[in-house]
Every structure is written in structure tokens, then in C-alpha cells.
Design an enzyme around this catalytic site. Structure first.
Site, PDB file in Angstrom:
ATOM      1  N   CYS A 217       3.712  -5.992  15.893  1.00 21.84           N
ATOM      2  CA  CYS A 217       4.785  -5.911  16.888  1.00 21.84           C
ATOM      3  C   CYS A 217       4.292  -5.848  18.330  1.00 21.84           C
ATOM      4  O   CYS A 217       5.089  -5.998  19.255  1.00 21.84           O
ATOM      5  CB  CYS A 217       5.687  -4.705  16.593  1.00 21.84           C
ATOM      6  SG  CYS A 217       6.710  -4.931  15.124  1.00 21.84           S
ATOM      7  N   PHE A 269      13.306  -7.785   8.834  1.00 28.55           N
ATOM      8  CA  PHE A 269      12.329  -8.716   9.394  1.00 28.55           C
ATOM      9  C   PHE A 269      12.786 -10.165   9.295  1.00 28.55           C
ATOM     10  O   PHE A 269      13.425 -10.568   8.324  1.00 28.55           O
ATOM     11  CB  PHE A 269      10.975  -8.555   8.703  1.00 28.55           C
ATOM     12  CG  PHE A 269      10.270  -7.289   9.074  1.00 28.55           C
ATOM     13  CD1 PHE A 269       9.864  -7.059  10.376  1.00 28.55           C
ATOM     14  CD2 PHE A 269      10.019  -6.313   8.117  1.00 28.55           C
ATOM     15  CE1 PHE A 269       9.217  -5.882  10.723  1.00 28.55           C
ATOM     16  CE2 PHE A 269       9.376  -5.137   8.449  1.00 28.55           C
ATOM     17  CZ  PHE A 269       8.978  -4.922   9.756  1.00 28.55           C
ATOM     18  N   HIS A 360      10.506  -4.507  23.156  1.00 25.42           N
ATOM     19  CA  HIS A 360      10.507  -4.928  21.752  1.00 25.42           C
ATOM     20  C   HIS A 360      11.382  -3.939  20.978  1.00 25.42           C
ATOM     21  O   HIS A 360      11.095  -2.745  20.952  1.00 25.42           O
ATOM     22  CB  HIS A 360       9.084  -4.903  21.198  1.00 25.42           C
ATOM     23  CG  HIS A 360       8.971  -5.400  19.787  1.00 25.42           C
ATOM     24  ND1 HIS A 360       9.546  -4.741  18.719  1.00 25.42           N
ATOM     25  CD2 HIS A 360       8.368  -6.490  19.262  1.00 25.42           C
ATOM     26  CE1 HIS A 360       9.289  -5.398  17.608  1.00 25.42           C
ATOM     27  NE2 HIS A 360       8.568  -6.465  17.916  1.00 25.42           N
ATOM     28  N   ASN A 393      13.924  -8.275  13.443  1.00 25.45           N
ATOM     29  CA  ASN A 393      12.610  -7.980  14.019  1.00 25.45           C
ATOM     30  C   ASN A 393      11.646  -9.069  13.564  1.00 25.45           C
ATOM     31  O   ASN A 393      11.274  -9.134  12.400  1.00 25.45           O
ATOM     32  CB  ASN A 393      12.135  -6.605  13.561  1.00 25.45           C
ATOM     33  CG  ASN A 393      10.815  -6.194  14.192  1.00 25.45           C
ATOM     34  OD1 ASN A 393      10.099  -7.016  14.767  1.00 25.45           O
ATOM     35  ND2 ASN A 393      10.467  -4.921  14.083  1.00 25.45           N
TER      36      ASN A 393
END
Length: 444
Positions: A217, A269, A360, A393
Site C-alpha cells: 500500500c 481488494f 491512501h 483498495n
């Protein structure tokens, strides 16, 4: 863009104090003092002063470096074609994995999909890939070769698609790119995907390439930090920073009761790629700088190395997400990390709400931690929340998707997120547990 004066003090850096101004003449003292050299025949224990470097060498050193700070010049993003609405994902997942009989796990997956606040996601994994490689579904079977092959076939094209959008937004020929920085946590090969990306884009054979692997990340923010250094230390450089991840190809598997993190991981994800063109001393005639990249820093919280991890194995990548601990870790440490990053610029005195935010997202729980600890006003993280909702994500590229949205909003209405804010922070959090922070300043 608004000309409203910022209440925050300007940094001591003279170059940074003139947002995106035309380059001056000669060197810039912010790059440090002159280097020293050891003459031929000198020994380490010789006494006395060393002779200075030849004037020509010192002049060359100054001439090779940019006058001003790196700037964000253009941004582009891309996703795989396979898009699955979140409210259909659990049914799709259990059907393609032939696991409909595991009703309790399916119920857990549906609950996780509802809780993470994601609307839809994009995946490199397709039913055709699973039919061609059924070993991917069984965590007891070796599938790493099939996964790496799928990544090698798809990742360069996805990365190049995002980069092509950034180059089109930039408006200059791809051949003007001097440096290429590529970051990924999906697969590995030699040569890296940077070679294929350069070929797909038609970059010059002399482009200087750097590959960054397995930052998860923080991959996007880390690539931007490296791009900033390359742009500022090479006069005239135009750096293409690309971050691309297809985690689905590396970590997709059938539900496994022995892996309790499965429902949460599969529910949040997604896959994507982001690209940013970075350069110092922007050309007034044909470049549109959006933000200066005033400073970049990285901090790792001691003793947290095993909280968020990923391990390659015969069955692909296995992740330990430490889901409950991460928001707590963010709440306990994020303010200190950010305060250290902005302290040299004197920005903390204006308060966190005087900044705009390119964060993020990770998860909505992590953003809740930001808002609570930093006492952020409602809407400060609206772009990060929107990206998470629309894409999930995507690990490394996600922060570039946030940056892309912030840039587009500012260009459309002159303000966008962070209205009236001249200064902002780009933040990525990832394994380590590590924070990457880039201080941004809006160009006037």
C-alpha cells in the site's frame, strides 16, 4: 485557482517559496555544499585540508540539478475490464470457486462486503483464467507458475494504459520521458515489467529505469518519492512514475476455513494502475503543473514488522492483514509521523484542517482513525472515501487514484477538495508498518 493567501508560513526553501516559477540561472544552494575529493596519493590518515574539487566539476554538479522542486505535471489511471458490483461479488465468488455448499462462509463474505463500504471493484482474474488454471482455486495445489504467468501477461499492458493517459494529459511526446519508475507488489520477473512498459509506450532506449517491488500500500507514494529525487537531481528530467497491481491474480483462491482473513481480504481488494509524470522547472509554454512536491519522508513504526505482511508460496501470495490492529496503530502514531514530516516547513502551526489531503484510504476504519485523531472537518477525506467506494483498495496504485481525482477537481472548478488550501499531504501507509509522506503545495 484561488489566489487566497495561506495562513501557513512559507518554507525556508527559496525555490519552494515561488510555486512553479520559471527556472532561474545557475545552481541552487539547497542541494548542499560542495563535495570534497581525495587527490591521488593521499592516505586516509593524511593531515591537513583536502584540495577542493576542480571548479569545472563543481559547476557541472550544479548544472546537472534542477533549480526548483519537482512538480506533479499529469496523472492517469486504468483498471482491468472485469468489473463486479459489490452486491454481486459473494454470489460470483462462491459460484466460480464451486463453494456454494459452504453457506456459513458465504454469509460471512456477504456481511464483509456490506461492511467495507465498497460499491464495485475491478479484477484481473476472470472465469476464463480459472477454467484454464483450476489449480489457482485450491490452496493445497502449487499454482505460483500459473499466477506469475498471468501477471507477466497482463501487468505491463495495464501499467502502460495508465501511463498513456498521463502522457496524453501531459501533452508532450512519450519520447520526452527521461526516467521510468515502476512499482508493483504483483509478481516478479527479470527483466522487470519496466522494460515491457517502456516498449509499449515507445520510450527511448536511453530511458533510465528503476523497479520497486513489494511495497504494497505504500508502493504508489514510494514511487513518487523516487520520482521526485530523480526530477530534482537531473536538470530537465521528466519522470514517469507508474504503480500497478493485480493482487487478484496472486492471491485469489477458494474459501478456506483455515484462513480467517479471507472474507475481509476478498471483500475489499481490487486491481488497478496509476501513473504520474513528475518534473522540476515546468515549461510555461506546454506544461500545466498542479502541485509542487516540496518534501518527502518515510517513517517505520518500530516493532510492527509482522502486523501487515505478505508471503510468496507455492499457492501464491498469502496476506496477514492484522485487521483489528491497524486502525488502532494508525490512531496511536499518525499524528506524530505527520508532525515530523511538516515540522521543517512550519506547517503544523496552521492545524491539520488548513491542509488538503491525498490519502491512501486502506479502509473506512483507517480513515475514521485519521479523522478522529487529527480532528479533521467533515469532507477532508471525501476523495479518498470515494476512491475506496468506487474501486476498493488496489494497494499501491490507490493513492494515485486519489491524486488523480484531486487534480481533476482542482482543474474543473479551480479549487476542488481542500478549497482555499495551498498546502497538502499525500500519505500512504503499508507493511513495515511504514508511512510515506509527501508535502504538496498547490501551483498558482
Amino acid at each position: 485557482m484561488s489566489q487566497q493567501a495561506s495562513p501557513l508560513p512559507s518554507p525556508p526553501d527559496a525555490a519552494a517559496a515561488q510555486p512553479c516559477s520559471p527556472p532561474g540561472h545557475g545552481g541552487n544552494g539547497r542541494h548542499g555544499g560542495a563535495a570534497t575529493s581525495i587527490a591521488v596519493g593521499d592516505r586516509p590518515n593524511d593531515s591537513g585540508a583536502r584540495p577542493p574539487p576542480p571548479p569545472e566539476a563543481d559547476k557541472l554538479r550544479r548544472e546537472q540539478r534542477a533549480d526548483g522542486p519537482a512538480c506533479v505535471l499529469a496523472v492517469g489511471t486504468a483498471n482491468p475490464a472485469n468489473c463486479i458490483p459489490q452486491d454481486e461479488f459473494a454470489d460470483w465468488y462462491f459460484r466460480v470457486t464451486k463453494s456454494d455448499h459452504l453457506t456459513h462462509l458465504k454469509d460471512a463474505m456477504k456481511k464483509a462486503c456490506e461492511q467495507v463500504g465498497v460499491k464495485k471493484r475491478y479484477f484481473q482474474v476472470t472465469e476464463d483464467l480459472l477454467r484454464a488454471h483450476p489449480e489457482i482455486l485450491d490452496p493445497a495445489l502449487p499454482s505460483i507458475d500459473a499466477r506469475l504467468h498471468a501477471v507477466a501477461a497482463a501487468l505491463p499492458e495495464l501499467a502502460a494504459a495508465a501511463a498513456a493517459k498521463a502522457i496524453a494529459d501531459w501533452g508532450r511526446p512519450a519520447g520526452d520521458i527521461t526516467h521510468l519508475v515502476v512499482s508493483t507488489s504483483s509478481g516478479a520477473q527479470m527483466p522487470g515489467i519496466d522494460v515491457r512498459v517502456a516498449s509499449l509506450l515507445g520510450l527511448r532506449p536511453t530511458v533510465r529505469r528503476t523497479m520497486i517491488y513489494f511495497q504494497a500500500c505504500t508502493g504508489g507514494a514510494g514511487a513518487l518519492r523516487v520520482a521526485k529525487d530523480a526530477a530534482e537531481n537531473n536538470r530537465g528530467a521528466r519522470v514517469l512514475a507508474v504503480c500497478a497491481d493485480v493482487l487478484s491474480a496472486m492471491a485469489f483462491h477458494a474459501p478456506d476455513e483455515a484462513r480467517p482473513e479471507g472474507p475481509a481480504a476478498h471483500a475489499i481488494f481490487g486491481d488497478g494502475a496509476g501513473a504520474v509524470i513528475v518534473g522540476a522547472d515546468p515549461r510555461a509554454a506546454d506544461e500545466r503543473p498542479v502541485f509542487q512536491m516540496v518534501s518527502a519522508s518515510q517513517a517505520t513504526i518500530p516493532g510492527t514488522e509482522r502486523l501487515v505482511t505478505g508471503d510468496f508460496g507455492a499457492a501464491g501470495v498469502g496476506y496477514n492483514l492484522a485487521t483489528p490492529e491497524v486502525p488502532v496503530l494508525v490512531a496511536e502514531n499518525i499524528e506524530g509521523v505527520l508532525a515530523a514530516a511538516v515540522a521543517p516547513l512550519g506547517l503544523a502551526s496552521g492545524g491539520w484542517n488548513s491542509l488538503f489531503w491525498v490519502v491512501h484510504p486502506g479502509s473506512h476504519l483507517i480513515m475514521n482513525s485519521y479523522e478522529k485523531v487529527l480532528r479533521l472537518e467533515p469532507g477532508k477525506l471525501v476523495v479518498s472515501r470515494r476512491v475506496l467506494t468506487e474501486y476498493g483498495n488496489m494497494i499501491g496504485p490507490t493513492v494515485i487514484f486519489v491524486l488523480d481525482e484531486v487534480v481533476r477537481r482542482r482543474r474543473l472548478d479551480g479549487e476542488g477538495e481542500g478549497k482555499g488550501c495551498e498546502w497538502g499531504l499525500l500519505v500512504g501507509l503499508g507493511p513495515g508498518f511504514t508511512a510515506e509522506v509527501i508535502v504538496l503545495r498547490a501551483c498558482k
